[in-house]
Design a protein around this motif. Structure first.
Motif, PDB file in Angstrom:
ATOM      1  N   SER A   1       1.086  -0.740   0.270  1.00 23.39           N
ATOM      2  CA  SER A   1       0.076  -0.461  -0.132  1.00 23.39           C
ATOM      3  C   SER A   1       0.779   1.453   0.265  1.00 23.39           C
ATOM      4  CB  SER A   1      -0.538   0.208   1.317  1.00 23.39           C
ATOM      5  OG  SER A   1      -0.285   0.094   2.436  1.00 23.39           O
ATOM      6  N   GLY A   2       0.517   2.237   0.049  1.00 20.84           N
ATOM      7  CA  GLY A   2       1.251   3.905  -0.160  1.00 20.84           C
ATOM      8  C   GLY A   2       1.269   4.135   1.244  1.00 20.84           C
ATOM      9  N   LEU A   3       0.743   3.665   2.499  1.00 21.68           N
ATOM     10  CA  LEU A   3       0.298   3.959   3.496  1.00 21.68           C
ATOM     11  C   LEU A   3       2.017   3.113   3.761  1.00 21.68           C
ATOM     12  CD1 LEU A   3       0.219   5.952   5.542  1.00 21.68           C
ATOM     13  CD2 LEU A   3      -1.029   3.913   6.606  1.00 21.68           C
TER      14      LEU A   3
ATOM     15  N   ILE B   1       5.164   4.206   3.257  1.00 19.25           N
ATOM     16  CA  ILE B   1       5.903   5.713   4.075  1.00 19.25           C
ATOM     17  C   ILE B   1       6.152   4.836   5.653  1.00 19.25           C
ATOM     18  CG2 ILE B   1       4.760   7.341   5.371  1.00 19.25           C
ATOM     19  CD1 ILE B   1       2.887   7.809   2.791  1.00 19.25           C
TER      20      ILE B   1
ATOM     21  N   TYR C   1      -0.508  13.692   4.387  1.00 22.51           N
ATOM     22  CA  TYR C   1      -1.886  13.101   4.176  1.00 22.51           C
ATOM     23  C   TYR C   1      -1.571  12.498   5.554  1.00 22.51           C
ATOM     24  CZ  TYR C   1      -4.233   8.014   3.333  1.00 22.51           C
ATOM     25  OH  TYR C   1      -4.633   6.945   2.748  1.00 22.51           O
TER      26      TYR C   1
ATOM     27  N   GLU D   1       5.379  16.329   1.725  1.00 24.64           N
ATOM     28  CA  GLU D   1       4.734  16.180   0.894  1.00 24.64           C
ATOM     29  C   GLU D   1       3.472  17.562  -0.391  1.00 24.64           C
ATOM     30  OE1 GLU D   1       1.393  13.882   2.207  1.00 24.64           O
ATOM     31  OE2 GLU D   1      -0.179  14.541   1.062  1.00 24.64           O
TER      32      GLU D   1
ATOM     33  N   SER E   1      -2.077  17.665   1.626  1.00 23.36           N
ATOM     34  CA  SER E   1      -3.300  16.285   1.901  1.00 23.36           C
ATOM     35  C   SER E   1      -3.700  17.163   2.086  1.00 23.36           C
ATOM     36  CB  SER E   1      -2.790  15.811   2.061  1.00 23.36           C
ATOM     37  OG  SER E   1      -2.910  14.460   1.885  1.00 23.36           O
TER      38      SER E   1
ATOM     39  N   ASP F   1       6.846  12.023   0.011  1.00 27.01           N
ATOM     40  CA  ASP F   1       4.857  11.821  -0.418  1.00 27.01           C
ATOM     41  C   ASP F   1       5.337  12.015  -2.259  1.00 27.01           C
ATOM     42  OD1 ASP F   1       2.453  10.865  -0.834  1.00 27.01           O
ATOM     43  OD2 ASP F   1       2.000  10.841   0.736  1.00 27.01           O
TER      44      ASP F   1
ATOM     45  N   THR G   1       2.821  11.350  -4.356  1.00 24.81           N
ATOM     46  CA  THR G   1       1.335  10.831  -4.876  1.00 24.81           C
ATOM     47  C   THR G   1       0.872  11.455  -6.200  1.00 24.81           C
ATOM     48  OG1 THR G   1       1.313   9.127  -3.494  1.00 24.81           O
ATOM     49  CG2 THR G   1      -0.360   9.681  -4.568  1.00 24.81           C
TER      50      THR G   1
ATOM     51  N   ALA H   1       1.935   6.591  -3.642  1.00 29.77           N
ATOM     52  CA  ALA H   1       0.460   5.876  -3.574  1.00 29.77           C
ATOM     53  C   ALA H   1       0.268   5.248  -4.979  1.00 29.77           C
ATOM     54  CB  ALA H   1      -0.272   6.238  -2.848  1.00 29.77           C
TER      55      ALA H   1
ATOM     56  N   THR I   1      -1.584   3.066  -5.111  1.00 26.86           N
ATOM     57  CA  THR I   1      -2.810   2.916  -5.608  1.00 26.86           C
ATOM     58  C   THR I   1      -4.080   3.645  -6.311  1.00 26.86           C
ATOM     59  OG1 THR I   1      -2.910   2.119  -2.937  1.00 26.86           O
ATOM     60  CG2 THR I   1      -4.506   2.658  -3.663  1.00 26.86           C
ATOM     61  N   LYS I   2      -3.254   5.129  -6.103  1.00 25.37           N
ATOM     62  CA  LYS I   2      -3.604   6.101  -7.022  1.00 25.37           C
ATOM     63  C   LYS I   2      -4.030   6.341  -8.957  1.00 25.37           C
ATOM     64  CE  LYS I   2      -4.794   6.908  -2.712  1.00 25.37           C
ATOM     65  NZ  LYS I   2      -3.991   7.202  -2.321  1.00 25.37           N
TER      66      LYS I   2
ATOM     67  N   ASN J   1      -4.282  -1.506  -4.742  1.00 23.26           N
ATOM     68  CA  ASN J   1      -3.203  -1.677  -3.528  1.00 23.26           C
ATOM     69  C   ASN J   1      -2.387  -1.541  -3.744  1.00 23.26           C
ATOM     70  OD1 ASN J   1      -6.053  -0.921  -1.037  1.00 23.26           O
ATOM     71  ND2 ASN J   1      -5.180   0.489  -1.173  1.00 23.26           N
TER      72      ASN J   1
ATOM     73  N   TRP K   1      -8.494   8.321  -4.530  1.00 22.01           N
ATOM     74  CA  TRP K   1      -8.674   8.769  -5.911  1.00 22.01           C
ATOM     75  C   TRP K   1      -7.762   8.590  -6.893  1.00 22.01           C
ATOM     76  CZ3 TRP K   1      -3.895  11.992  -6.538  1.00 22.01           C
ATOM     77  CH2 TRP K   1      -2.731  11.633  -5.178  1.00 22.01           C
TER      78      TRP K   1
END
Ligand SMILES: *Cc1c(COP(=O)(O)O)cnc(C)c1O
Length: 393
Positions: free
Chosen positions: A86-88, A91, A112, A155, A159, A184, A186, A206, A208-209, A218, A338
């Motif tokens: 996952s993106g998280l 991190i 985020y 970032e 966010s 970050d 993303t 991430a 995921t996006k 993810n 997103w």
């Protein structure tokens, strides 16, 4: 024999098509196969004990995950890339790779929000000090350094509230003090911001996006250079992080169309942002690519594009009317993600968790992701929302 592709740099749209593919390694098939496997056999005792094979064990990588890692490394200009589920987790693994007990981390206040939870939970429990800084601090970050400061996390844009950071100014301070910088990335992806070229050590996405682009995956990527890459590689291996070959293949598939998708998200996003900015219900649109946005000059200097994600502040309305706006939308989905082909919208309020800055925009805030639908249809949908809001007010 086909000539091998020369080592020259192509335009991003060309790179996303060719990177991480080696068809003649796989009998001419255009895409690398989805290789499932935990066990990897060695052909001899010698190869086994000297680890001379290309792969050693499923968790440590296979041709499918390696294809995506190679592509991201080339796009980011990195020595290596690690995939995470996952993106998280990208991190958390990057932070755990860089920091140790007693270190101090400077975390951007507009990170985020789950990134803050890693900092305030796992990191602090592990004896790592974390303090938050104003995203607009620039070179002033020098005044926040402590003797034990080890890393600065960025970032940009932030966010929800979309502040653009002065990345080169912060990197210059970090380099002068021997600190590691992580970002970050993303929002921009490596197609629209090249953090490593700006001197940042670690670029996190991430996937995921926009790498996925289809809301069906993810995945996270950590791209880094030199000694910092080795540190994170070691944490990634020790923690047992790995990504399924199916997910890596979906990531590679998303990559092929990422440049064309992003271009459309960018153009449609700006069109809807301009339309919203002209609406009487809207107080302010927060979109760095809009002329007049507070972050526009820095965006123009450092970025080469924008995605479909931005925010808007409405003039004050009672909450039931704000809710009526959301409930009247048919094309915009309400969901906390997103980067997919579909448009999304969420309300947000950062006032309860920001600690280095104050969030008081003067009206209800919402974040929009503009998908691949026709902007005129999306505008009509938002207009329906505003009509419902007026009726409820
Ligand atoms: C979604 C997101 C993440 C986390 O990605 P997941 O795959 O959901 O864990 C990290 N950073 C930003 C900016 C994001 O929007």
């Amino acid at each position: 024999m086909k000539p091998s592709v020369p080592e020259i740099t192509y335009a991003p749209a060309t790179e996303v098509v060719r990177l991480g593919r080696d068809p003649f390694r796989f009998d001419g098939f255009v895409n690398p196969p989805v290789v499932r496997g935990s066990t990897v056999l060695s052909p001899s005792y010698d190869a086994l004990v000297n680890h001379s094979g290309r792969y050693s064990y499923g968790r440590r990588g296979n041709p499918t995950t390696e294809a995506l890692e190679t592509a991201i490394s080339a796009l980011e200009g990195a020595d290596g890339t690690l995939l995470t589920p996952s993106g998280l987790s990208a991190i958390s693994v990057a932070l755990l790779g860089v920091l140790k007990a007693g270190d101090h981390l400077l975390m951007v206040d507009t990170a985020y929000n789950p990134t803050r939870r890693i900092c305030d939970g796992v990191l602090r429990r592990g004896g790592i000090e974390v303090s938050y800084y104003d995203p607009l601090i620039g070179a002033g970050i020098e005044s926040l350094l402590r003797p034990n400061t080890r890393a600065i996390f960025l970032e940009s844009p932030g966010s929800q509230s979309m502040e653009v950071q002065d990345v080169p100014a912060i990197v210059a301070v970090a380099k002068a003090h021997g600190l590691v910088t992580l970002i970050d990335n993303t929002w921009a992806t490596p197609l629209y911001l090249k953090p490593l070229a700006l001197g940042v050590d670690v670029s996190i996405m991430a996937g995921t996006k926009y790498l996925s682009g289809h809301a069906d995956l993810n995945i996270g990527t950590i791209a880094a250079r030199g000694a910092v890459f080795k540190q994170i590689l070691s944490a990634h291996g020790d923690l047992g992080i790995c990504v399924s070959p199916d997910d890596a293949a979906l990531g590679s598939r998303g990559l092929r169309t990422m440049a064309v998708r992003l271009e459309r998200h960018w153009r449609s996003g700006l069109e809807v942002a301009r339309w919203l900015a002209a609406r009487p219900e809207v107080a302010r649109v927060l979109h760095p690519a809009l002329e007049g946005d507070a972050g526009h000059a820095l965006w123009k200097r450092d970025f080469t594009g924008a995605c479909g994600l931005f925010s808007a502040i409405l003039k004050p309305v009672p909450e039931p009317a704000f809710a009526a706006f959301f409930d009247a939308l048919a094309l915009f989905g309400m969901g906390y993600s997103w980067g997919g082909f579909e448009s999304l919208i969420i309300p947000f309020d950062c006032s309860s968790y920001r600690t280095a800055t104050t969030w008081a925009p003067g009206g209800p805030a919402m974040r929009l992701h503009i998908g691949l639908e026709e902007p005129a249809d999306l505008q009509a949908d938002l207009a329906r929302g505003f009509a419902a809001m007026a009726a409820a007010a």
